[in-house]
Design a protein around this motif. Structure first.
Motif, short mmCIF file in Angstrom:
data_model
loop_
_atom_site.label_atom_id
_atom_site.label_comp_id
_atom_site.label_asym_id
_atom_site.label_seq_id
_atom_site.Cartn_x
_atom_site.Cartn_y
_atom_site.Cartn_z
N GLN A 1 4.89 1.97 1.08
CA GLN A 1 5.78 2.45 0.03
C GLN A 1 6.43 3.77 0.44
O GLN A 1 7.61 4.02 0.15
CB GLN A 1 4.99 2.63 -1.27
N ALA A 2 5.66 4.64 1.11
CA ALA A 2 6.20 5.93 1.54
C ALA A 2 7.33 5.75 2.54
O ALA A 2 8.39 6.38 2.44
CB ALA A 2 5.09 6.79 2.15
N ASN B 1 0.83 -1.20 0.00
CA ASN B 1 0.00 0.00 0.00
C ASN B 1 0.87 1.26 0.00
O ASN B 1 2.10 1.21 0.17
CB ASN B 1 -0.96 -0.01 1.20
N GLU B 2 0.22 2.40 -0.17
CA GLU B 2 0.95 3.67 -0.29
C GLU B 2 1.71 4.01 0.98
O GLU B 2 2.81 4.57 0.93
CB GLU B 2 -0.03 4.79 -0.63
N GLN B 3 1.12 3.68 2.12
CA GLN B 3 1.76 3.99 3.40
C GLN B 3 3.10 3.28 3.52
O GLN B 3 4.13 3.89 3.86
CB GLN B 3 0.83 3.58 4.55
#
Length: 247
Positions: A160-161, A156-158
Motif C-alpha cells: 500500500q505504501a 499489506n502495508e508495504q
C-alpha cells in the motif's frame, strides 16, 4: 450394530431420499438390511461407501465410472484424490484473488484500465508469475528479494505504501510539477528512504534492481510502471544526489 434409516442418512449427509433410492436401484449403494416391510437400513460400512461416492462425485466423476472404481479404490486413495483436487481448486482461487487484488491496485493508480493491462494481469498472469525479473539476480539475492519486495497481489502495508508513492508521483506528473521541485523531491526522498529500509541498506542491490526495473515489462514480468514515472523518479534522484554532493 448401529443402523440408520434412509431418512436419517439423507438428513445426515444432506442428500435426498430419492437419490439414495436411485443409488439402490442402480446397485451403486445397496443398504445392508431391509425389514419385513422392505424398509431400508444402512450399516456403518454403507455410510463409508456413501462417503466415497459423494467424494468421487465432487471430482466430477460420472456415476458409471464411480460404479467401476468404487470397490477398487480404498477410502484413503479417494481421500488423497479429493485432497489433490481441493489443492488445485485452492491454487485457482488464490490466483483469482491475486488477479483481483492486482487490478484493484492498478485502479488505485489509474481511474481507467486499458484492455491490454487487464489482459496482462488476468490472462497472461502465469507468464508474469514466473518472476522473470529474478533471473537477473544471483541465488542469494533472489532469496532476499522474494522475502522483502512488495507484491502487487498483497494488501499489506508495504505494498500500500509503494502504491501511495506511485499515486503521488502520477499526481505530480498530471499537474506538471517538475521532478526537481521541493514537493517532488520530498516524495522521492521518502520513497528512497522506504526502499533503503526494505533493502536493508544494501544500496548495490537496490541500484541493480532499479536498473532492471527500467527494462521492458515483457522482459521482467514486473508490475508495469510508465516511462514517465520512471523518468520522473530518476530525475528527482539525480537532483538529490547533486544536492548531496554540494553539501
Amino acid at each position: 450394530m448401529n443402523l440408520w434409516t434412509t431418512g436419517e442418512v439423507a438428513k445426515q449427509r444432506g442428500i435426498s431420499v430419492r437419490t439414495l433410492r436411485y443409488y439402490d436401484q442402480i446397485k451403486l449403494l445397496k443398504p445392508s438390511f431391509r425389514d419385513e416391510n422392505g424398509k431400508r437400513f444402512y450399516a456403518e460400512e454403507d455410510l463409508i461407501k456413501l462417503e466415497k461416492i459423494i467424494i468421487l462425485k465432487k471430482l466430477s466423476l460420472p456415476l458409471d465410472d464411480i460404479h467401476e472404481v468404487l470397490e477398487k479404490l480404498t477410502y484413503k486413495q479417494i481421500l488423497m484424490s479429493h485432497y489433490n483436487y481441493l489443492r488445485e481448486q485452492q491454487a485457482k482461487l488464490e490466483m483469482s484473488i491475486s488477479h483481483t487484488t492486482s487490478l484493484i491496485h492498478m485502479l488505485d493508480l489509474n481511474e481507467q484500465l486499458s484492455w491490454e493491462k487487464i489482459s496482462t494481469i488476468v490472462y497472461h498472469a502465469e507468464e508474469n508469475n514466473n518472476k522473470k525479473w529474478l533471473d537477473y539476480f544471483e541465488k542469494d539475492e533472489q532469496e532476499f528479494l522474494q522475502r522483502t519486495m512488495p507484491k502487487l497481489n498483497n494488501h499489506n502495508e508495504q505494498t500500500q505504501a509503494y502504491m501511495s508513492f506511485l499515486h503521488r508521483i502520477e499526481w505530480c506528473i498530471k499537474r506538471d510539477i517538475a521532478p526537481e521541485s521541493e514537493e517532488a523531491l520530498q516524495i522521492v526522498s521518502t520513497l528512497m528512504a522506504f526502499a533503503q529500509d526494505d533493502f536493508q541498506g544494501n544500496t548495490t542491490l537496490m541500484d541493480k534492481f532499479w536498473e532492471i526495473r527500467k527494462l521492458p515489462v515483457e522482459d521482467t514480468g514486473l508490475f508495469p510502471i510508465s516511462d514517465e514515472v520512471l523518468s520522473f523518479v530518476e530525475r528527482a534522484m539525480d537532483h538529490l544526489e547533486r544536492e548531496e554532493e554540494l553539501y
